[in-house]
Each structure stands twice: as structure tokens, then as C-alpha cells.
Write a protein that holds these residues in place. Structure first.
Motif, short mmCIF file in Angstrom:
data_model
loop_
_atom_site.label_atom_id
_atom_site.label_comp_id
_atom_site.label_asym_id
_atom_site.label_seq_id
_atom_site.Cartn_x
_atom_site.Cartn_y
_atom_site.Cartn_z
N LEU A 81 -0.97 -0.91 3.59
CA LEU A 81 -0.18 -1.01 2.48
C LEU A 81 0.27 0.30 1.80
N ALA A 130 0.95 -7.96 2.46
CA ALA A 130 1.85 -8.41 1.57
C ALA A 130 3.14 -7.48 0.93
N GLU A 131 2.97 -6.25 0.97
CA GLU A 131 4.07 -5.29 0.82
C GLU A 131 5.01 -5.36 1.94
N GLY A 163 -2.78 -5.71 -2.82
CA GLY A 163 -1.83 -6.56 -2.04
C GLY A 163 -2.15 -8.00 -2.16
N ALA A 198 -3.86 -7.21 2.97
CA ALA A 198 -3.34 -6.76 1.81
C ALA A 198 -1.99 -5.91 1.85
N GLY A 199 -2.25 -5.26 3.05
CA GLY A 199 -0.89 -4.38 3.49
C GLY A 199 0.17 -5.37 4.01
#
Length: 382
Positions: free
Chosen positions: A149, A200-201, A282, A197-198
Motif C-alpha cells: 500500500l 485496493a490502492e 486498504g 489492503a495494498g
């Protein structure tokens, strides 16, 4: 934006060949270096401002993994290398923890040439950058992001901040680093939840700027979740290229740069409403993108097929797509209250980043009644 390029080449050893993405901001320009084995290589840090001392800012999770390697790499460049280890987690992105960085700088007698190195994820990077912007009215700093992220988003572009109990990232400054070092090897130590979570970006860059990149993500999401080095190298590089182009055109978020906050208005409300750390950033952004796309559809900007496709990609990335309840008595009211504490809000009016056709984004307001419908619809996904 240009079409998504081919993956980074590999060397005969099978390792990804290093690449550099420039951030063009005049005298504040700097490179993003992407590759493997960069973090502990002294050559990575050649050419930085000369100073007597450096301060590594990291956290309790990252320090045992990478602090010694970074310290050794910096030793040829600085007579003294100090380290401050912060507690890990979004809950510590606050004034008391920020003061620990200032305490370390002052206790070690650091001067205005001291270079700070942010070794960690987005929280460490944001806090180190903010400390660098404030200490003696500004000292140099370097981003060494160790999460996916942070490599594709928070380390790039100079947005620094801490959280306030009433809103995320509400106290901060625009302050550019001198260098960003994206060592892909550090991603290998991430837990699956952090890796997702990373993603997502990474996913957000497709709908707002490059649908060919979204096509590639859709075809390679399992490889990304599995930590495939080639896939991650391409995803990091293309994400940084898109962000570099946007930041170069609008450094201080006066217009275009706001599109990088796709999913963030809803996502920040989730983080604040549930309590910082309950959901990863994220995860909030992933769910927030589904909600923002749904709002875009209800405003007639995209069709239902686009929303369904995006939600499916986000779910395959291991991210939540259903809106969590934030208040038992007045759930939608609580959502609206939290979203009004947003840096894009104007005069109390919430402004959302919406998809104005695939690959294009816009920032505009929406009627509260329609936003309430979206919250209800996305809550029903659970």
C-alpha cells in the motif's frame, strides 16, 4: 494516461531489473526506485543531501526485519545513524507518537541537515514526512516503504499527516521526500491481509485513469495475491507512473489530484466510525470504491455491469465489499456526519470522487437522500 506497459524485465538470475519513475516537480523533483535488493544496498542512497547524521523512523514490527540492513546501508554516507522505533498500528498515528520522533531528534542533537528515513508502511511514512516538514521548519527525508500500500500510494506525492479523533489525516502538510525506495523483496514478508489492503490502492488506478491496467489486474489478481514478483513489479511501477503523472500536474490537490481519493471518502468514514485499526486503510478503500461506484451508477455516470465488475475484482483481491454498520440508531446519519469531516468537503457539502465513465473520474456532490440509498444498498451486500 498512457496504456498499461509490459511487465518489468528480469535479469539472467530471474530477479526484476530495477526501474526508476520520476516525479517531476521542478526543484522538488525526485525519483521512485523500484526493484529487488534496494533497501540494504548503499548505492541506493548515493546522491542524497550530505549530513552528519540520519534518523531511521520505523515501528516495532518492521524494525526486526529491516532496520539493521538499512542502518548498514546508510553507514557509509552518515557518521551517525540513529533509530526511533514507534508502536505499530493506525491507532498510534497521533500527536503523542509524533512527539517521539521530535524527542529523538532533539535528544540526539540533530541539526537542520539531518536526513530522516521512513522505514515502514503508510503510518510510518506519513508521520516521518510530517515530522520532517516541521522539525527546524523542514529537514530532508526519504521514503523506504515496506508495504504494498505504501509503495503504490502513501509514499509517493508528499502528503503527510496524523489523524485526529474527529477525522483521518486532518492535521498535516504537503512535503516532498528526496527519494522513494520501493524494494519489492519487502513485500514478501507481508501477511495476506496486508497484501490485499495494498491491492485496493492498485485497483483504484484502473477506474480513474487506465482501464487497460484494470483489465490486467483482473487477469492477474490471483498472481498478485500469491506474491508473484513479476506481477507485483508491474503493478507497483504502473501505479507509481499514474500517480506521478497526477501529482506532477497537481501537487497540492487543487483539482486533478483529488481523483486519487476514489473510494476514500466512504473508506475514511469506515476507519473513523469503527475506530482506527479495526479495518485496514486498504480494506476501507476497497469497500469505499464499491460504494462510490454504486453512487456513480445511481447518478447515471456508469452502468450496473461496471459496478458489478469492479466489486468482483475487489472481492477477488480479498477485500470487503459490504458496508459495515457504524451506528445502530441512525446508521446513514452517522455515515453522513463522518463524511462531512473530509478534506474535499466544501461548506459542509460532501464531495465524492465518482467514475464519470470507465477510466475517467470527477469530483462532485450528491444529494444526501441518494447517498443514504447507496449506504443502505451496500450494507445489504453483507
Amino acid at each position: 494516461m498512457s496504456a498499461s506497459p509490459a511487465c518489468l524485465p528480469t535479469s539472467p538470475s530471474g530477479r526484476v531489473t530495477p526501474a526508476t519513475v520520476p516525479i517531476s516537480l521542478g526543484e522538488r523533483s525526485y525519483p521512485i526506485r523500484i526493484g529487488q535488493g534496494l533497501l540494504a544496498d548503499p548505492q541506493t542512497y548515493a546522491g542524497l543531501p550530505r549530513a552528519a547524521a540520519a534518523l531511521i523512523v520505523t515501528n516495532a514490527t518492521v524494525a526486526p526485519l529491516y532496520e539493521a540492513g538499512l542502518r548498514q546501508a546508510l553507514a557509509p554516507h552518515y557518521a551517525k545513524v540513529h533509530t526511533v522505533v514507534l508502536p505499530d498500528g493506525e491507532a498510534y498515528k497521533d500527536w503523542p507518537t509524533l512527539n517521539r520522533i521530535f524527542d529523538a531528534l532533539l535528544e540526539q542533537g540533530c541539526d537542520r541537515k539531518t536526513v530522516l528515513f521512513a522505514l515502514g508502511g503508510g503510518v510510518v511514512g506519513d508521520m516521518t514526512g510530517f515530522a520532517a516538514a516541521c522539525y527546524m521548519r523542514g529537514v530532508p527525508f526519504v521514503q523506504v516503504p515496506t508495504t504494498l500500500l505504501a509503495q503504490v500510494d502513501s509514499s509517493v506525492g508528499g502528503k503527510t499527516a496524523i489523524n485526529h479523533p474527529l477525522g483521518k489525516n486532518m492535521v498535516g502538510a504537503f512535503y516532498q521526500p528526496r527519494l522513494v525506495v520501493c524494494d519489492l523483496d519487502s513485500i514478501a514478508t507481508l501477511p495476506p491481509r496486508e497484501l490485499s489492503a495494498g491491492l485496493a490502492e492498485i485497483i483504484k488506478y484502473g477506474p480513474i485513469a487506465d482501464m487497460a491496467f484494470l483489465d490486467w489486474i483482473e487477469a492477474n489478481v490471483e498472481a498478485l495475491r500469491a506474491g508473484d514478483a513479476q506481477a507485483l513489479a508491474h503493478a507497483v511501477r504502473r501505479s507509481c507512473e499514474i500517480k506521478a503523472a497526477v501529482v506532477g500536474a497537481d501537487e497540492r490537490e487543487g483539482g486533478l489530484r483529488a481523483i486519487l481519493n476514489f473510494g476514500h471518502t466512504f473508506g475514511h468514514a469506515i476507519e473513523s466510525g469503527l475506530g482506527y485499526g479495526a479495518w485496514l486503510h486498504g480494506e476501507g478503500v476497497g469497500c469505499g470504491m464499491v460504494m462510490a461506484a454504486t453512487l456513480s451508477q445511481r447518478l447515471g455516470l456508469v452502468d450496473a455491469a461496471f459496478v458489478a465488475r469492479l466489486a468482483a475484482i475487489i472481492a477477488r483481491a480479498g477485500l470487503p465489499v459490504a458496508a459495515p454498520p457504524l451506528d445502530a440508531a441512525d446508521n446513514a446519519g452517522r455515515w453522513l456526519q463522518l463524511m462531512r469531516v473530509d478534506k474535499k468537503a466544501e461548506g459542509g457539502e460532501i464531495r465524492f470522487v465518482l467514475i464519470d465513465g470507465p477510466g475517467r473520474a470527477t469530483v462532485r456532490a450528491a444529494p444526501d437522500a441518494l447517498v443514504r440509498e447507496v449506504i443502505a444498498a451496500c450494507s445489504a451486500r453483507a
